[in-house]
Design a protein around this motif. Structure first.
Motif, short mmCIF file in Angstrom:
data_model
loop_
_atom_site.label_atom_id
_atom_site.label_comp_id
_atom_site.label_asym_id
_atom_site.label_seq_id
_atom_site.Cartn_x
_atom_site.Cartn_y
_atom_site.Cartn_z
N MET A 15 -22.40 25.66 -20.11
CA MET A 15 -21.48 26.59 -19.45
C MET A 15 -20.18 25.91 -19.05
SD MET A 15 -24.05 28.98 -17.16
CE MET A 15 -24.01 27.84 -15.83
N GLY A 16 -20.08 24.60 -19.30
CA GLY A 16 -18.86 23.89 -19.00
C GLY A 16 -18.76 23.39 -17.56
N GLU A 17 -19.82 23.49 -16.82
CA GLU A 17 -19.82 22.99 -15.44
C GLU A 17 -20.08 21.49 -15.45
OE1 GLU A 17 -19.21 24.83 -12.66
OE2 GLU A 17 -18.79 26.47 -14.01
N THR A 18 -19.54 20.78 -14.48
CA THR A 18 -19.74 19.36 -14.38
C THR A 18 -20.94 19.08 -13.48
OG1 THR A 18 -17.37 19.04 -14.60
CG2 THR A 18 -18.61 17.21 -13.70
N VAL A 19 -21.80 18.18 -13.92
CA VAL A 19 -22.96 17.80 -13.13
C VAL A 19 -22.58 16.59 -12.28
CG1 VAL A 19 -25.35 17.01 -13.21
CG2 VAL A 19 -24.52 18.64 -14.91
N MET A 20 -22.57 16.77 -10.96
CA MET A 20 -22.28 15.67 -10.05
C MET A 20 -23.58 14.94 -9.77
SD MET A 20 -19.10 15.69 -9.63
CE MET A 20 -17.65 16.70 -9.65
N ALA A 21 -23.50 13.61 -9.79
CA ALA A 21 -24.73 12.84 -9.70
C ALA A 21 -24.86 12.01 -8.45
CB ALA A 21 -24.84 11.93 -10.91
N GLN A 22 -23.76 11.48 -7.96
CA GLN A 22 -23.83 10.54 -6.87
C GLN A 22 -22.61 10.71 -5.98
OE1 GLN A 22 -24.16 6.48 -8.18
NE2 GLN A 22 -24.17 5.66 -6.12
N THR A 23 -22.83 10.56 -4.69
CA THR A 23 -21.73 10.59 -3.73
C THR A 23 -21.51 9.17 -3.24
OG1 THR A 23 -22.35 12.81 -3.05
CG2 THR A 23 -20.91 11.59 -1.58
N THR A 34 -15.64 11.07 1.18
CA THR A 34 -16.64 11.10 0.12
C THR A 34 -15.98 11.41 -1.23
OG1 THR A 34 -17.16 13.43 0.51
CG2 THR A 34 -18.53 11.79 1.63
N VAL A 35 -16.57 10.83 -2.26
CA VAL A 35 -16.15 11.05 -3.64
C VAL A 35 -17.41 11.40 -4.42
CG1 VAL A 35 -15.11 10.03 -5.70
CG2 VAL A 35 -14.29 9.35 -3.42
N GLU A 36 -17.37 12.52 -5.11
CA GLU A 36 -18.52 12.96 -5.92
C GLU A 36 -18.33 12.44 -7.34
OE1 GLU A 36 -21.14 14.63 -4.75
OE2 GLU A 36 -20.25 14.75 -2.74
N LEU A 37 -19.26 11.59 -7.79
CA LEU A 37 -19.20 11.07 -9.15
C LEU A 37 -19.95 11.98 -10.11
CD1 LEU A 37 -19.78 7.24 -8.64
CD2 LEU A 37 -17.62 8.47 -8.89
N ILE A 38 -19.46 12.03 -11.33
CA ILE A 38 -20.07 12.82 -12.40
C ILE A 38 -21.25 12.04 -12.98
CG2 ILE A 38 -19.67 13.79 -14.71
CD1 ILE A 38 -16.72 14.14 -13.87
N GLU A 39 -22.22 12.75 -13.49
CA GLU A 39 -23.40 12.13 -14.09
C GLU A 39 -23.10 11.72 -15.53
OE1 GLU A 39 -26.59 10.40 -15.18
OE2 GLU A 39 -26.42 11.02 -13.10
N HIS A 40 -22.75 10.45 -15.72
CA HIS A 40 -22.65 9.86 -17.06
C HIS A 40 -22.55 8.34 -16.92
CE1 HIS A 40 -18.33 9.39 -16.55
NE2 HIS A 40 -18.11 10.69 -16.59
N GLU A 41 -22.62 7.66 -18.05
CA GLU A 41 -22.70 6.20 -18.05
C GLU A 41 -21.47 5.52 -17.45
OE1 GLU A 41 -23.98 2.56 -21.01
OE2 GLU A 41 -24.06 4.62 -21.73
N ALA A 43 -19.44 6.59 -15.05
CA ALA A 43 -19.48 6.71 -13.59
C ALA A 43 -20.57 5.80 -13.00
CB ALA A 43 -19.72 8.16 -13.18
N ARG A 44 -21.70 5.70 -13.69
CA ARG A 44 -22.75 4.78 -13.23
C ARG A 44 -22.27 3.33 -13.31
NH1 ARG A 44 -25.93 8.47 -15.89
NH2 ARG A 44 -25.99 7.23 -17.80
N ARG A 49 -20.89 -1.34 -9.57
CA ARG A 49 -20.03 -2.46 -9.15
C ARG A 49 -19.67 -2.41 -7.66
NH1 ARG A 49 -15.77 -2.95 -14.12
NH2 ARG A 49 -17.33 -2.75 -15.76
N LEU A 50 -20.09 -1.37 -6.99
CA LEU A 50 -19.73 -1.19 -5.59
C LEU A 50 -20.48 -2.15 -4.70
CD1 LEU A 50 -19.56 2.69 -5.47
CD2 LEU A 50 -17.77 1.06 -6.07
#
Length: 139
Positions: A15-23, A34-41, A43-44, A49-50
């Motif tokens: 449906m074109g929505e972005t899946v957020m994975a981690q805050t 806060t920053v919402e990261l997208i679920e993909h390699e 962003a991981r 590295r944090l």
């Protein structure tokens, strides 16, 4: 659980929505956002590295950029996007993280990484040469 989650993720992607994975948090001075990261390699790869402290600079009037010491692993992450205000992205050719302070046109070699609030975007826009720290949120 996997049987329930997989159809949700697939339908969301279709449906074109972005899946957020981690805050994660972005810290400027004494303020944390806060920053919402997208679920993909990619962003991981960033999150792994944090904590990381970067110094951002203006790139035109559209974005703030900061260079990483090492490139991110992209994997199957999307490599083009139509960036909007508050989008966190990674520009592959230069190896920099960017935050859009204005909407921008479709861009190739730009990996969408996440989203931040208008308040966080404005704080970064006004941060000048002040160090900006990204860190995992303590649980």
């Amino acid at each position: 659980m996997k049987k329930i989650l997989l159809p949700f993720v697939l339908s969301t992607l279709l449906m074109g929505e972005t899946v957020m994975a981690q805050t994660i948090e972005m810290v400027i001075g004494e303020r944390a956002f806060t920053v919402e990261l997208i679920e993909h390699e990619a962003a991981r790869s960033f999150a792994d590295r944090l904590p990381m402290t970067l110094t951002f600079e203006n790139f035109g009037s559209t974005e703030r950029i900061a260079y990483l010491k090492q490139p991110l692993t992209i994997g199957s992450a999307p490599t083009a996007t139509d960036p909007k205000l508050g989008d966190l992205a990674y520009y592959i050719p230069w190896g920099n993280i960017c935050v859009f302070v204005k909407d921008f046109r479709h861009s190739e070699d730009l990996v969408p990484m996440g989203k931040m609030s208008s308040e966080a975007t404005e704080a970064l826009k006004q941060s000048g040469n002040q160090p900006v720290t990204f860190r995992a949120i303590k649980k």
